[in-house]
Design a protein around this motif. Structure first.
Motif, PDB file in Angstrom:
ATOM      1  N   ALA A 102       0.831  -1.202   0.000  1.00  9.08           N
ATOM      2  CA  ALA A 102       0.000   0.000   0.000  1.00  9.08           C
ATOM      3  C   ALA A 102       0.868   1.256   0.000  1.00  9.08           C
ATOM      4  CB  ALA A 102      -0.903  -0.004   1.229  1.00  9.08           C
ATOM      5  N   PHE A 103       0.215   2.368  -0.272  1.00  5.42           N
ATOM      6  CA  PHE A 103       0.853   3.670  -0.150  1.00  5.42           C
ATOM      7  C   PHE A 103       0.628   4.184   1.264  1.00  5.42           C
ATOM      8  CE2 PHE A 103       0.294   3.315  -4.745  1.00  5.42           C
ATOM      9  CZ  PHE A 103       1.561   3.677  -5.183  1.00  5.42           C
ATOM     10  N   SER A 104       1.220   5.304   1.592  1.00 13.24           N
ATOM     11  CA  SER A 104       1.158   5.822   2.964  1.00 13.24           C
ATOM     12  C   SER A 104      -0.252   6.239   3.383  1.00 13.24           C
ATOM     13  CB  SER A 104       2.140   6.975   3.156  1.00 13.24           C
ATOM     14  OG  SER A 104       1.918   7.978   2.198  1.00 13.24           O
ATOM     15  N   ASP A 105      -1.182   6.381   2.440  1.00 16.45           N
ATOM     16  CA  ASP A 105      -2.561   6.697   2.833  1.00 16.45           C
ATOM     17  C   ASP A 105      -3.278   5.479   3.422  1.00 16.45           C
ATOM     18  OD1 ASP A 105      -3.205   5.121   0.614  1.00 16.45           O
ATOM     19  OD2 ASP A 105      -4.073   6.772  -0.537  1.00 16.45           O
ATOM     20  N   GLY A 106      -2.710   4.285   3.270  1.00 17.01           N
ATOM     21  CA  GLY A 106      -3.254   3.076   3.876  1.00 17.01           C
ATOM     22  C   GLY A 106      -4.446   2.469   3.174  1.00 17.01           C
ATOM     23  N   LYS A 107      -4.883   3.043   2.068  1.00 18.52           N
ATOM     24  CA  LYS A 107      -6.059   2.520   1.356  1.00 18.52           C
ATOM     25  C   LYS A 107      -5.731   1.171   0.715  1.00 18.52           C
ATOM     26  CE  LYS A 107      -8.150   6.964   0.380  1.00 18.52           C
ATOM     27  NZ  LYS A 107      -8.490   7.954  -0.641  1.00 18.52           N
ATOM     28  N   LEU A 108      -6.688   0.258   0.822  1.00 17.84           N
ATOM     29  CA  LEU A 108      -6.515  -1.064   0.240  1.00 17.84           C
ATOM     30  C   LEU A 108      -6.669  -1.020  -1.275  1.00 17.84           C
ATOM     31  CD1 LEU A 108      -8.612  -3.353   2.618  1.00 17.84           C
ATOM     32  CD2 LEU A 108      -6.138  -3.176   2.488  1.00 17.84           C
ATOM     33  N   VAL A 137       4.888   3.370   8.573  1.00 14.25           N
ATOM     34  CA  VAL A 137       6.234   2.895   8.896  1.00 14.25           C
ATOM     35  C   VAL A 137       7.095   2.738   7.646  1.00 14.25           C
ATOM     36  CG1 VAL A 137       7.510   0.926   9.841  1.00 14.25           C
ATOM     37  CG2 VAL A 137       5.516   1.789  11.044  1.00 14.25           C
ATOM     38  N   TRP A 138       6.559   2.037   6.613  1.00 13.78           N
ATOM     39  CA  TRP A 138       7.374   1.827   5.414  1.00 13.78           C
ATOM     40  C   TRP A 138       6.491   1.443   4.230  1.00 13.78           C
ATOM     41  CZ3 TRP A 138      12.075  -2.020   5.167  1.00 13.78           C
ATOM     42  CH2 TRP A 138      12.936  -1.639   4.142  1.00 13.78           C
ATOM     43  N   ALA A 139       5.678   2.367   3.785  1.00 10.84           N
ATOM     44  CA  ALA A 139       4.772   2.136   2.667  1.00 10.84           C
ATOM     45  C   ALA A 139       5.527   2.221   1.343  1.00 10.84           C
ATOM     46  CB  ALA A 139       3.635   3.157   2.703  1.00 10.84           C
ATOM     47  N   GLN A 140       4.807   1.915   0.285  1.00  6.04           N
ATOM     48  CA  GLN A 140       5.392   1.883  -1.050  1.00  6.04           C
ATOM     49  C   GLN A 140       6.007   3.224  -1.462  1.00  6.04           C
ATOM     50  OE1 GLN A 140       3.826   1.041  -5.544  1.00  6.04           O
ATOM     51  NE2 GLN A 140       2.760  -0.030  -3.929  1.00  6.04           N
ATOM     52  N   ASP A 141       5.456   4.328  -1.005  1.00  7.87           N
ATOM     53  CA  ASP A 141       5.954   5.644  -1.394  1.00  7.87           C
ATOM     54  C   ASP A 141       6.969   6.231  -0.408  1.00  7.87           C
ATOM     55  OD1 ASP A 141       3.921   5.883   0.472  1.00  7.87           O
ATOM     56  OD2 ASP A 141       2.939   7.573  -0.491  1.00  7.87           O
ATOM     57  N   ASP A 182     -13.885  -7.529   3.122  1.00  2.00           N
ATOM     58  CA  ASP A 182     -14.657  -6.874   4.187  1.00  2.00           C
ATOM     59  C   ASP A 182     -14.101  -7.197   5.574  1.00  2.00           C
ATOM     60  OD1 ASP A 182     -16.303  -5.749   2.273  1.00  2.00           O
ATOM     61  OD2 ASP A 182     -17.933  -7.199   2.561  1.00  2.00           O
ATOM     62  N   ILE A 183     -13.697  -8.443   5.788  1.00  2.16           N
ATOM     63  CA  ILE A 183     -13.140  -8.836   7.095  1.00  2.16           C
ATOM     64  C   ILE A 183     -11.851  -8.078   7.368  1.00  2.16           C
ATOM     65  CG2 ILE A 183     -12.058 -10.731   8.385  1.00  2.16           C
ATOM     66  CD1 ILE A 183     -14.053 -12.623   6.896  1.00  2.16           C
ATOM     67  N   ILE A 184     -10.948  -8.090   6.409  1.00  3.52           N
ATOM     68  CA  ILE A 184      -9.637  -7.451   6.594  1.00  3.52           C
ATOM     69  C   ILE A 184      -9.778  -5.933   6.717  1.00  3.52           C
ATOM     70  CG2 ILE A 184      -7.402  -7.000   5.476  1.00  3.52           C
ATOM     71  CD1 ILE A 184      -7.528  -9.942   4.493  1.00  3.52           C
ATOM     72  N   SER A 185     -10.640  -5.332   5.901  1.00  4.69           N
ATOM     73  CA  SER A 185     -10.787  -3.871   5.934  1.00  4.69           C
ATOM     74  C   SER A 185     -11.577  -3.396   7.161  1.00  4.69           C
ATOM     75  CB  SER A 185     -11.456  -3.371   4.650  1.00  4.69           C
ATOM     76  OG  SER A 185     -12.775  -3.844   4.549  1.00  4.69           O
ATOM     77  N   SER A 186     -12.271  -4.288   7.838  1.00  5.44           N
ATOM     78  CA  SER A 186     -13.110  -3.894   8.972  1.00  5.44           C
ATOM     79  C   SER A 186     -12.319  -3.309  10.141  1.00  5.44           C
ATOM     80  CB  SER A 186     -13.944  -5.078   9.455  1.00  5.44           C
ATOM     81  OG  SER A 186     -13.116  -6.041  10.108  1.00  5.44           O
ATOM     82  N   LYS A 187     -11.033  -3.598  10.232  1.00  6.70           N
ATOM     83  CA  LYS A 187     -10.218  -3.118  11.354  1.00  6.70           C
ATOM     84  C   LYS A 187      -9.200  -2.063  10.945  1.00  6.70           C
ATOM     85  CE  LYS A 187     -11.925  -5.806  14.546  1.00  6.70           C
ATOM     86  NZ  LYS A 187     -12.514  -5.340  15.783  1.00  6.70           N
ATOM     87  N   LEU A 188      -9.304  -1.550   9.722  1.00  5.61           N
ATOM     88  CA  LEU A 188      -8.352  -0.504   9.297  1.00  5.61           C
ATOM     89  C   LEU A 188      -8.720   0.848   9.853  1.00  5.61           C
ATOM     90  CD1 LEU A 188      -7.482  -1.401   5.626  1.00  5.61           C
ATOM     91  CD2 LEU A 188      -6.001  -1.483   7.594  1.00  5.61           C
TER      92      LEU A 188
END
Length: 188
Positions: A102-108, A137-141, A182-188
């Motif tokens: 992901a990028f630093s914005d954290g969007k899936l 911490v260490w996103a793609q960008d 939906d399961i994984i994104s539910s806790k972002l």
């Protein structure tokens, strides 16, 4: 360097005799290591085939049990066969359905259906995991890693049933893939 907090440890199967897929969002290079810290099983990883050509990293990930997946049809078919083999041998396969960090914005990114398809074919469950905070911490960008807090959240096992006789396979896989997202994104 990082404060790592684990949640949902009770959802990690202790006595599962079959293989299993761990499917997680992908925020940093360290994700595979963090996912494995609390899971006491034999691991294998699918990794982009180009990384195996990198001098140091390529050797390390191969030593740690990674095998290449190419982005062409031949590379995908070869990696899928290897993945089914390791799952049927009882290993835990770590897959990042987004296919990239992901990028630093954290969007899936949208999930590719490979994890669901492999779980269905190998008849193994998926352990969905949410990685939260690693995008800071260490996103793609980001060129270099930073200090920060990371949470690893293990969700209950997700069974991946085969479709019913009258059910369309593509729609069934898409529905299960959406459920995993939906399961994984539910806790972002």
């Amino acid at each position: 360097m990082w404060r790592i907090k684990f949640q949902g440890l009770e959802n990690i199967p202790k006595n599962l005799s079959s293989g299993m897929i761990i499917a997680a969002n992908h925020q940093t290079y360290a994700d595979p290591v963090w996912l494995c810290i609390k899971v006491n099983r034999r691991f294998r990883f699918m990794a982009w085939d180009e990384i195996f050509n990198w001098f140091f990293i390529g050797r390390v990930i191969k030593y740690l049990g990674a095998f290449p997946v190419g982005f062409n049809r031949k590379g995908f078919v070869k990696a899928s066969r290897k993945a089914l083999q390791v799952l049927r041998e009882g290993a835990t396969l770590i897959i990042f359905p987004e296919g990239e960090r992901a990028f630093s914005d954290g969007k899936l990114f949208p999930f590719k259906p490979g994890a669901v398809r492999l779980a269905m074919e190998a008849e193994v469950p998926i352990l969905p995991v949410t990685i939260r905070g690693a995008n800071n911490v260490w996103a793609q960008d980001m060129k270099y890693p930073r200090f920060g807090k990371v949470e690893i959240i293990y969700h209950p096992l997700m069974e991946v049933p085969k479709p019913l006789d009258n059910q369309d396979l593509r729609n069934h896989i898409e529905d299960l893939n959406n459920k995993l997202f939906d399961i994984i994104s539910s806790k972002l």
